[in-house]
Design a protein around this motif. Structure first.
Motif, PDB file in Angstrom:
ATOM      1  N   VAL A   1       2.933  -4.584   3.874  1.00  0.00           N
ATOM      2  CA  VAL A   1       3.767  -3.420   4.177  1.00  0.00           C
ATOM      3  C   VAL A   1       3.091  -2.184   3.583  1.00  0.00           C
ATOM      4  CG1 VAL A   1       6.007  -2.320   3.853  1.00  0.00           C
ATOM      5  CG2 VAL A   1       5.872  -4.789   4.252  1.00  0.00           C
ATOM      6  N   VAL A   2       2.949  -1.148   4.403  1.00  0.00           N
ATOM      7  CA  VAL A   2       2.217   0.059   4.015  1.00  0.00           C
ATOM      8  C   VAL A   2       3.172   1.247   4.111  1.00  0.00           C
ATOM      9  CG1 VAL A   2       0.231   1.532   4.536  1.00  0.00           C
ATOM     10  CG2 VAL A   2       0.115  -0.950   4.989  1.00  0.00           C
ATOM     11  N   TYR A   3       3.474   1.862   2.967  1.00  0.00           N
ATOM     12  CA  TYR A   3       4.356   3.028   2.941  1.00  0.00           C
ATOM     13  C   TYR A   3       3.506   4.293   3.020  1.00  0.00           C
ATOM     14  CZ  TYR A   3       8.110  -0.132   1.642  1.00  0.00           C
ATOM     15  OH  TYR A   3       9.036  -1.146   1.644  1.00  0.00           O
TER      16      TYR A   3
ATOM     17  N   THR B   1       0.848  -1.186   0.000  1.00  0.00           N
ATOM     18  CA  THR B   1       0.000   0.000   0.000  1.00  0.00           C
ATOM     19  C   THR B   1       0.883   1.235   0.000  1.00  0.00           C
ATOM     20  OG1 THR B   1      -1.617  -1.201   1.339  1.00  0.00           O
ATOM     21  CG2 THR B   1      -1.873   1.180   1.225  1.00  0.00           C
ATOM     22  N   ILE B   2       0.424   2.270  -0.712  1.00  0.00           N
ATOM     23  CA  ILE B   2       1.123   3.560  -0.700  1.00  0.00           C
ATOM     24  C   ILE B   2       0.099   4.640  -0.372  1.00  0.00           C
ATOM     25  CG2 ILE B   2       2.510   5.206  -2.009  1.00  0.00           C
ATOM     26  CD1 ILE B   2       3.409   2.905  -3.809  1.00  0.00           C
ATOM     27  N   ILE B   3       0.375   5.383   0.686  1.00  0.00           N
ATOM     28  CA  ILE B   3      -0.535   6.440   1.136  1.00  0.00           C
ATOM     29  C   ILE B   3       0.231   7.754   1.163  1.00  0.00           C
ATOM     30  CG2 ILE B   3      -1.931   7.272   3.071  1.00  0.00           C
ATOM     31  CD1 ILE B   3      -2.399   4.341   3.839  1.00  0.00           C
TER      32      ILE B   3
ATOM     33  N   ASN C   1       2.514  -3.670   8.567  1.00  0.00           N
ATOM     34  CA  ASN C   1       3.630  -2.845   9.019  1.00  0.00           C
ATOM     35  C   ASN C   1       3.558  -1.488   8.325  1.00  0.00           C
ATOM     36  OD1 ASN C   1       7.249  -3.043   8.500  1.00  0.00           O
ATOM     37  ND2 ASN C   1       6.112  -1.833   9.977  1.00  0.00           N
ATOM     38  N   LEU C   2       3.308  -0.431   9.084  1.00  0.00           N
ATOM     39  CA  LEU C   2       3.311   0.928   8.548  1.00  0.00           C
ATOM     40  C   LEU C   2       4.734   1.475   8.582  1.00  0.00           C
ATOM     41  CD1 LEU C   2       0.296   0.483   8.976  1.00  0.00           C
ATOM     42  CD2 LEU C   2       0.121   2.811   9.883  1.00  0.00           C
ATOM     43  N   VAL C   3       5.177   1.997   7.443  1.00  0.00           N
ATOM     44  CA  VAL C   3       6.549   2.486   7.309  1.00  0.00           C
ATOM     45  C   VAL C   3       6.522   3.959   6.915  1.00  0.00           C
ATOM     46  CG1 VAL C   3       8.751   2.204   6.102  1.00  0.00           C
ATOM     47  CG2 VAL C   3       7.326   0.195   6.599  1.00  0.00           C
TER      48      VAL C   3
ATOM     49  N   GLU D   1      10.642   6.506  -2.442  1.00  0.00           N
ATOM     50  CA  GLU D   1      11.056   5.393  -1.581  1.00  0.00           C
ATOM     51  C   GLU D   1      10.083   4.227  -1.680  1.00  0.00           C
ATOM     52  OE1 GLU D   1      12.280   6.855   2.445  1.00  0.00           O
ATOM     53  OE2 GLU D   1      11.859   8.814   1.546  1.00  0.00           O
ATOM     54  N   ALA D   2       8.788   4.520  -1.758  1.00  0.00           N
ATOM     55  CA  ALA D   2       7.787   3.460  -1.893  1.00  0.00           C
ATOM     56  C   ALA D   2       7.853   2.820  -3.271  1.00  0.00           C
ATOM     57  CB  ALA D   2       6.394   4.023  -1.636  1.00  0.00           C
ATOM     58  N   VAL D   3       7.994   3.642  -4.298  1.00  0.00           N
ATOM     59  CA  VAL D   3       8.038   3.119  -5.666  1.00  0.00           C
ATOM     60  C   VAL D   3       9.195   2.148  -5.831  1.00  0.00           C
ATOM     61  CG1 VAL D   3       8.392   3.731  -8.090  1.00  0.00           C
ATOM     62  CG2 VAL D   3       6.865   5.117  -6.658  1.00  0.00           C
TER      63      VAL D   3
END
Length: 494
Positions: free
Chosen positions: A306-308, A269-271, A397-399, A406-408
């Motif tokens: 994993v959630v960025y 996930t990307i937020i 896991n929220l990062v 960084e997420a890409v």
């Protein structure tokens, strides 16, 4: 005394339920018996491809009508075979009873005529399934080309994390007019058989009934697979499985066999920072993120792990992210029971890792994780936990990150689904994510709740590949005879 379940062998309309071999279901929850497939291999494989001709006596309207009648008969409330499959799956599946029941109750949807028609049109194209389709050419108008999609003899090694996989396989076999041998998994050995038995009771001599077989054998049984996985018996293997099982199947590949793999993936996930616009927005984001993490109890490859989050990595950013973690955990606990519950078989290795995080000082903040309720781990630096591959049972896991790059860059060919917030993030990132290896982009909250009826899967079009694409080329006799003449002979003839 523990009940021993009976799993029949079904071969082209015949139910075989004798000479049983005992097997243990996954998670140690059940014991079942099934016939020795090795004794029936000659009947199981369709020795002559020409025996598929009866499928081509059917129009697609005939196929849709058959599937519609099947849909009516797969009602969990009235079908004893489906009820038995559900009861066994309660013991072997990683899904809780309420989630599992919801999946079984949705199975008739797969076979609705309008769903079958849309699937055929979007996956392949009805014209190609129904006849020979001319291919126009401006480059060589003297050549006439026609193409048709034909079914194939296939083995489907299916997954058991959802009974919908069996339904999807039966549907795909029907719309492609193929001949399927479904190898069932130990965590769902009865669902495909329940559908096949219903088909037999409904229309025992129908071509679609006669071109479906369902069998259980222990994966890797060479005495079965060395005989069955041969081009004189099958043309396609469609395999859902882990690295070890797919690697094992590749040993049988040779010219004449096409392997289509639907291997396990991990989703993310990307937020973006828009999530922190105000408290109301943040709560909406938390509820939608909880859906992506918790639906199906995180048993699906599509579920977020994993959630960025572009929260920033400074003290203020971590405070924002920790608040999102808290709200997400609360939303996880409030999900409706047909979508998510505390996991009935929480991974003990993961539980040990979670317990260890309590001694990790200031590196992580964790909400939940005491028992089997799930957990939200919030990294206090821009790195995921080193056991991210184990995340399951409603644990994410929220990062924190400072920039989307960084997420890409974390995405690779093992990344299947990515949930995105806000919606505008798709337009900004979808090409870049595709370059990196991502295979499905969804609105946040839709990873495990929204599924296009007929769309590519895992970056490929598996239903198109299930077909054999046959070409018919024609040209005039004058053109072809002219090619046979030498240039000087052509001049003399002129």
């Amino acid at each position: 005394m523990k009940k021993i379940w009976r799993v029949p062998l079904i071969i082209r309309g015949e139910v075989i339920d004798e000479g049983a071999v005992e097997f243990g279901g996954r998670r140690g929850g059940a014991v079942f018996t099934s016939p020795d497939v090795g004794k029936h291999l000659e009947q199981l494989a369709l020795d002559r491809p020409s025996r598929m001709a009866d499928l081509y006596s059917l129009s697609f309207d005939d196929i849709a009508e058959y599937l519609g009648r099947l849909s009516e008969r797969l009602n969990l409330a009235t079908n004893p075979h489906m009820q038995e499959a559900y009861e066994l799956s309660r013991l072997t599946s990683g899904l809780s009873d309420s989630i599992l029941r919801n999946h079984y109750e949705n199975i008739p949807y797969f076979f609705l005529p309008e769903v079958a028609r849309e699937s055929a049109e979007n996956f392949i194209g009805l014209d190609y399934l129904e006849g020979w389709v001319p291919q126009a050419s401006r480059v060589n108008p003297a050549l006439t080309v026609k193409v048709r999609a034909f079914g194939a003899r296939a083995v489907h090694v299916i997954a058991g994390n959802s009974p919908g996989v069996a339904a999807q396989t039966v549907l795909r076999n029907a719309i492609t007019r193929s001949d399927a041998i479904i190898k069932t998994p130990s965590n769902d050995p009865l669902t495909a058989a329940a559908m096949a038995r219903t088909m037999i009771e409904m229309a025992p001599d129908h071509p679609l009934t006669r071109h479906l077989s369902v069998a259980y054998w222990k994966g890797g049984d060479t005495k079965i697979e060395e005989i069955l996985y041969h081009p004189k018996r099958i043309e396609k293997i469609i395999a859902w499985g882990g690295f070890a099982s797919i690697s094992h199947i590749t040993r049988y590949l040779q010219p004449g066999i096409d392997l289509i793999t639907l291997d396990p993936k991990h989703s993310a996930t990307i937020i973006d920072s828009d999530a922190f616009a105000d408290e109301t927005t943040l709560r909406h984001v938390a509820r939608r993120l909880a859906l992506d993490v918790g639906a199906m109890n995180q048993e699906g490859c599509v579920c977020a792990r994993v959630v960025y989050v572009v929260s920033g990595t400074d003290a203020k950013g971590l405070e924002r992210l920790n608040n999102l973690g808290k709200l997400t955990f609360e939303a996880l606990q409030a999900l409706p029971s047909h979508l998510s519950t505390p996991h009935k078989a929480f991974d003990p290795e993961l539980k040990s890792e979670l317990d260890g995080l309590r001694f990790a000082g200031d590196e992580y903040k964790m909400f939940g994780g005491r028992n089997n309720e799930g957990a939200v781990i919030v990294s206090q630096s821009d790195a995921p936990v080193d056991f991210s591959r184990l995340l399951s049972g409603r644990v994410c896991n929220l990062v924190p990150i400072d920039a989307l790059d960084e997420a890409v860059l974390s995405v690779n060919s093992y990344t299947q689904t990515i949930g995105l917030f806000p919606e505008s993030l798709k337009d900004r990132l979808r090409d870049r994510l595709a370059y990196q290896g991502a295979q499905r982009l969804v609105s946040l909250g839709g990873a495990a709740t929204l599924f296009a009826t007929a769309a590519p899967q895992d970056g490929i079009e598996p239903v198109r590949r299930m077909c054999k694409w046959i070409v018919d080329e024609s040209a005039s006799a004058e053109l072809l005879e002219g090619l046979a003449l030498a240039p000087d002979a052509t001049a003399a003839a002129a």
